[in-house]
Design a protein around this motif. Structure first.
Motif, PDB file in Angstrom:
ATOM      1  N   VAL A   1       0.846  -1.189   0.000  1.00 24.14           N
ATOM      2  CA  VAL A   1       0.000   0.000   0.000  1.00 24.14           C
ATOM      3  C   VAL A   1       0.884   1.243   0.000  1.00 24.14           C
ATOM      4  CG1 VAL A   1      -1.762   1.286   1.283  1.00 24.14           C
ATOM      5  CG2 VAL A   1      -1.777  -1.209   1.317  1.00 24.14           C
ATOM      6  N   ASP A   2       0.580   2.189  -0.884  1.00 24.21           N
ATOM      7  CA  ASP A   2       1.279   3.473  -0.873  1.00 24.21           C
ATOM      8  C   ASP A   2       0.670   4.284   0.267  1.00 24.21           C
ATOM      9  OD1 ASP A   2       2.269   6.046  -1.240  1.00 24.21           O
ATOM     10  OD2 ASP A   2       2.258   5.871  -3.430  1.00 24.21           O
ATOM     11  N   GLN A   3       1.352   4.272   1.419  1.00 23.40           N
ATOM     12  CA  GLN A   3       0.833   4.898   2.638  1.00 23.40           C
ATOM     13  C   GLN A   3       0.559   6.391   2.467  1.00 23.40           C
ATOM     14  OE1 GLN A   3       0.677   3.136   5.904  1.00 23.40           O
ATOM     15  NE2 GLN A   3       0.840   1.329   4.624  1.00 23.40           N
ATOM     16  N   GLU A   4       1.317   7.030   1.598  1.00 21.43           N
ATOM     17  CA  GLU A   4       1.173   8.479   1.410  1.00 21.43           C
ATOM     18  C   GLU A   4      -0.178   8.854   0.800  1.00 21.43           C
ATOM     19  OE1 GLU A   4       3.501  12.140  -0.827  1.00 21.43           O
ATOM     20  OE2 GLU A   4       4.507  10.206  -0.621  1.00 21.43           O
ATOM     21  N   TYR A   5      -0.706   7.977  -0.062  1.00 21.02           N
ATOM     22  CA  TYR A   5      -1.940   8.304  -0.775  1.00 21.02           C
ATOM     23  C   TYR A   5      -3.162   7.517  -0.312  1.00 21.02           C
ATOM     24  CZ  TYR A   5       1.208  10.850  -3.792  1.00 21.02           C
ATOM     25  OH  TYR A   5       2.152  11.721  -4.261  1.00 21.02           O
ATOM     26  N   CYS A   6      -2.973   6.543   0.565  1.00 22.47           N
ATOM     27  CA  CYS A   6      -4.094   5.753   1.083  1.00 22.47           C
ATOM     28  C   CYS A   6      -5.001   6.645   1.935  1.00 22.47           C
ATOM     29  CB  CYS A   6      -3.562   4.592   1.927  1.00 22.47           C
ATOM     30  SG  CYS A   6      -4.855   3.597   2.691  1.00 22.47           S
ATOM     31  N   VAL A   7      -6.321   6.542   1.707  1.00 20.99           N
ATOM     32  CA  VAL A   7      -7.278   7.350   2.466  1.00 20.99           C
ATOM     33  C   VAL A   7      -8.023   6.532   3.529  1.00 20.99           C
ATOM     34  CG1 VAL A   7      -7.565   9.062   0.634  1.00 20.99           C
ATOM     35  CG2 VAL A   7      -9.070   7.060   0.715  1.00 20.99           C
ATOM     36  N   ALA A   8      -7.567   5.315   3.776  1.00 20.15           N
ATOM     37  CA  ALA A   8      -8.121   4.459   4.832  1.00 20.15           C
ATOM     38  C   ALA A   8      -9.623   4.228   4.692  1.00 20.15           C
ATOM     39  CB  ALA A   8      -7.785   5.035   6.214  1.00 20.15           C
ATOM     40  N   CYS A   9     -10.077   4.007   3.456  1.00 21.30           N
ATOM     41  CA  CYS A   9     -11.516   3.814   3.224  1.00 21.30           C
ATOM     42  C   CYS A   9     -11.997   2.437   3.689  1.00 21.30           C
ATOM     43  CB  CYS A   9     -11.855   4.030   1.759  1.00 21.30           C
ATOM     44  SG  CYS A   9     -11.161   2.783   0.651  1.00 21.30           S
ATOM     45  N   GLY A  10     -11.069   1.462   3.734  1.00 19.87           N
ATOM     46  CA  GLY A  10     -11.427   0.137   4.224  1.00 19.87           C
ATOM     47  C   GLY A  10     -11.928  -0.835   3.175  1.00 19.87           C
ATOM     48  N   CYS A  11     -12.008  -0.427   1.918  1.00 17.55           N
ATOM     49  CA  CYS A  11     -12.491  -1.328   0.861  1.00 17.55           C
ATOM     50  C   CYS A  11     -11.621  -2.580   0.769  1.00 17.55           C
ATOM     51  CB  CYS A  11     -12.516  -0.620  -0.482  1.00 17.55           C
ATOM     52  SG  CYS A  11     -13.793   0.643  -0.596  1.00 17.55           S
ATOM     53  N   CYS A  12     -10.328  -2.420   0.900  1.00 17.94           N
ATOM     54  CA  CYS A  12      -9.400  -3.552   0.799  1.00 17.94           C
ATOM     55  C   CYS A  12      -9.587  -4.525   1.963  1.00 17.94           C
ATOM     56  CB  CYS A  12      -7.953  -3.064   0.747  1.00 17.94           C
ATOM     57  SG  CYS A  12      -7.482  -1.993   2.125  1.00 17.94           S
ATOM     58  N   VAL A  13      -9.865  -3.977   3.135  1.00 15.86           N
ATOM     59  CA  VAL A  13     -10.067  -4.819   4.324  1.00 15.86           C
ATOM     60  C   VAL A  13     -11.254  -5.748   4.112  1.00 15.86           C
ATOM     61  CG1 VAL A  13     -10.593  -4.792   6.796  1.00 15.86           C
ATOM     62  CG2 VAL A  13      -9.081  -3.050   5.832  1.00 15.86           C
ATOM     63  N   LYS A  14     -12.317  -5.214   3.516  1.00 18.03           N
ATOM     64  CA  LYS A  14     -13.545  -5.983   3.305  1.00 18.03           C
ATOM     65  C   LYS A  14     -13.367  -7.126   2.308  1.00 18.03           C
ATOM     66  CE  LYS A  14     -16.386  -1.968   4.235  1.00 18.03           C
ATOM     67  NZ  LYS A  14     -16.884  -0.783   3.554  1.00 18.03           N
ATOM     68  N   VAL A  15     -12.521  -6.939   1.289  1.00 15.76           N
ATOM     69  CA  VAL A  15     -12.399  -7.966   0.248  1.00 15.76           C
ATOM     70  C   VAL A  15     -11.261  -8.961   0.470  1.00 15.76           C
ATOM     71  CG1 VAL A  15     -13.469  -6.533  -1.522  1.00 15.76           C
ATOM     72  CG2 VAL A  15     -10.982  -6.558  -1.300  1.00 15.76           C
ATOM     73  N   CYS A  16     -10.383  -8.698   1.419  1.00 15.68           N
ATOM     74  CA  CYS A  16      -9.250  -9.601   1.644  1.00 15.68           C
ATOM     75  C   CYS A  16      -9.739 -10.924   2.234  1.00 15.68           C
ATOM     76  CB  CYS A  16      -8.221  -8.974   2.578  1.00 15.68           C
ATOM     77  SG  CYS A  16      -6.801 -10.064   2.867  1.00 15.68           S
ATOM     78  N   PRO A  17      -9.565 -12.037   1.492  1.00 20.82           N
ATOM     79  CA  PRO A  17     -10.082 -13.322   1.971  1.00 20.82           C
ATOM     80  C   PRO A  17      -9.323 -13.878   3.167  1.00 20.82           C
ATOM     81  CG  PRO A  17      -8.842 -13.622  -0.057  1.00 20.82           C
ATOM     82  CD  PRO A  17      -8.935 -12.144   0.174  1.00 20.82           C
ATOM     83  N   LEU A  18      -8.123 -13.357   3.417  1.00 20.82           N
ATOM     84  CA  LEU A  18      -7.310 -13.879   4.519  1.00 20.82           C
ATOM     85  C   LEU A  18      -7.214 -12.924   5.701  1.00 20.82           C
ATOM     86  CD1 LEU A  18      -4.499 -15.400   2.300  1.00 20.82           C
ATOM     87  CD2 LEU A  18      -6.319 -16.609   3.478  1.00 20.82           C
TER      88      LEU A  18
END
Length: 69
Positions: free
Chosen positions: A12-29
């Protein structure tokens, strides 16, 4: 001499991540967490590089790259 194994992981490019959480929801692991409400962080021990988070990210700040195992 053994060859260094390379595995694909999400970064994740920490500088541009807006912490929306979309990735958290789709990560199967469950390998991604939002840290301090600021940015997503990938647990590289759990990540298998499937790419679901990168596809889901609305800001396109997650890339799948090879990492030394």
């Amino acid at each position: 001499m053994t060859a260094i194994k390379k595995k694909r992981k999400a970064f994740v490019d920490q500088e541009y991540c807006v912490a929306c959480g979309c990735c958290v929801k789709v990560c199967p692991l469950g390998a991604i967490q939002i840290r301090q409400g600021v940015a997503a962080q990938v647990n590289l021990e759990k990540c298998v590089g499937c790419g679901k988070c990168a596809k889901e990210c609305p800001a396109s700040v997650i890339v799948i790259q090879e990492a030394e195992a």
